[in-house]
Write an enzyme that holds these catalytic residues in place. Sequence first.
Site, PDB file in Angstrom:
ATOM      1  N   GLU A  76      53.816 -27.699 -12.408  1.00 39.78           N
ATOM      2  CA  GLU A  76      53.452 -29.040 -12.529  1.00 39.78           C
ATOM      3  C   GLU A  76      52.488 -29.260 -11.592  1.00 39.78           C
ATOM      4  O   GLU A  76      51.248 -30.030 -11.951  1.00 39.78           O
ATOM      5  CB  GLU A  76      54.529 -29.963 -12.036  1.00 39.78           C
ATOM      6  N   ASP A  77      52.516 -28.473 -10.306  1.00 38.11           N
ATOM      7  CA  ASP A  77      51.245 -28.745  -9.278  1.00 38.11           C
ATOM      8  C   ASP A  77      50.399 -27.807  -9.118  1.00 38.11           C
ATOM      9  O   ASP A  77      49.405 -27.689  -8.089  1.00 38.11           O
ATOM     10  CB  ASP A  77      52.099 -29.044  -8.000  1.00 38.11           C
TER      11      ASP A  77
END
Length: 717
Positions: A76-77
């Site tokens: 996600e990051d």
Amino acid sequence: MVRISDIIDKMLENNPDADIDLIDRAYIYSARVHDGQVRLSGEPYLSHPLEVSAILADMNLDAVSIAAGLLHDVVEDTHATITEISDIFGPDVAHIVSGVTKLTKVETHSAHQRHAESIRKMILAMADDIRVILIKLADRLHNMRTLGFHKSDKKKREISQETLDIYASIASRLGIYWMKRELEDSSFMYIMPEEYARIKGLVSKDKEEREHYVETVMGMIKKEMKAAGIKCEVLGRYKHFYSIYQKMITQNLEFEDVYDIVAFRIILDTKSQCYEALGILHALWKPIDVKFKDYIGRPKPNMYQSLHTTVIGPYGERVEIQIRTWEMDRVAKSGIAAHWSYKEGKKLDKSISEKFAWIQNLIENQANIENPDEFLESVRIDLFPDEVYVFTPQGQVKSLVKGATPVDFAYLIHTEVGNQCIGAKVNGRMVPLRSELNTGDIVEIITNKNHQPSKDWLSFVKTVKARSRIRQWIKTQEKERSISLGREMCEKAFRKYKLNYNDVVKSDEMEAVIADFGFKSLDDLIANVGYGKITPLQVVRKFMRKPPTEEEKDDSLFDKIIHRVRKKKARTGVTVKGIDDVLVRFGKCCQPVPGDPIIGYITQGRGVTVHRVNCVNALQLNPERQIEVEWNDTTPEETYPVKIHIHSFDRVGLLADLASNISKNGANILNVHSEIRDNNTVDSIFTLAIKDTNHLNRVLSDLKKVKQISKVERIES
């Protein structure tokens, strides 16, 4: 910040064969891809996956779970991909990371839809691999621990509300109670900071005294167990703040009335010892039957097992005690995580999986629901077993606490609907207003504009809204009656002193008198005369220039009695109309008990004395000092002294038979005085501890059946 070595040490302590290499590689990879990223706290971003993994290690999860915890945010990051994670760490880790990642990667048009879809993804992931939700819970727990670094109070409240609504409930359904408690308390702190601070302050206020109490009770329990040859550990813990708040709200209690601020736990080796310990406790202290729960014989759906009992402890206070084995305690702390295999590659036992079949049912129930509101509502129905969800005739879903009645439902719709409720249909059939509603019921309220709420409703409504609205209506009605009564009393008193009431109330001087008494309006002043808080002579005296007479001086004591004789909420079982905190005592002459018609009298220096309405002594008291009182709900253990007279012929074993009969009926003998007369008869005066008039009548009825008894009666005065 937690170090990776701490996590590895914990893993090896629980499972020496754990795949430590997998955890090492996951840590190095996470550190590399998160390099340069920082959290709102200013700490390196890596601190978050480390803290999440430490929580998972404390829950004794396997190496795959710990590795996935270290990697749960990388897709996600960062630039990492699921394919890359699968190639490096294997399909199991990739599968879990993918499940966690999908919870937030949702493309929808509104925030509301995103929220609903995110919850849907999480539930789907739960059914696929329970470790996904365990990692998500650990992730949310650490985020709540660091939520204070968010600048937006609104954002803090939104995150906290979601945590309370969804994550704390899932932790509870999975049996991870320590996590549930922390999530609830941290959410409570941001959603209602003032209430949180108030309860925290109240708990801390008498902490030293309470800790001494805890040590005393624990010492007594240990002593009894040691005498019985039972090896055990005894613990005392404080109830968490949100739980205290919930109890105060749902049961309409003040903090001082919440008896189980501290709960005790006894941990033993075997199941049979649990029941043996229970017997010892019940022999030591009187148990409250309705508070006993056997979760060993009948475990909760999340596999929680324990014996719960509440007893009247050494200081006459209720004491909540849990009794369980070490294995039960491990399950109580970790829930489903306690059953997760430490050995790599093993799945949950089939019987354990069946215990959590509700997760699969949850998936099936939500499969065809597209509307976000409907979806979230249906999820809450499954996640909150302590609530019921009923339908209006138009098909709208309404949430109520378990045990709620049609009256609660009526007030939930609208205050006027509640006030005018005269009947209810549930699933098309008329039911009593005190009937309990069940999830899925279709409820229709029948109203009449001329109808008014009944005070009896307070005995069975469950919701705070219904209770407060009924009380508000009663208070309004009582004020109207009190204004009428107060006006009549004032007119009479003013005439006695040759003053015209109608002229006086319109004068400028009356405005000053109203302010002098501390009220805002004439109605408030007159209502308090009607309530009995102020006497008419006190009002008249404000207009008189001459010194007060002895009668007036005596009458002025009324105000002192009401305003000076105060204490904490009295546990008398009696409510004084219009006054919440006046001292209440019972007349020794007539000894009233619940069920007796009663009346109160203002007595100098003693607050309100309660007498039976036919008490000879009470009938001789000044009627102007009479005040209306009524019995309120009493707790099952509350008793009241009553004197009874028994006339009988003398015989061997008479007193023993009388005592046995009294004891059989659950009454305690407080005092007994017996005299033998010249004609071989006996007059006995017993003082008994009685719950109410029904209890007394049962005792008297059975005593009349005892051999050689000629008369049994209550002493009236």
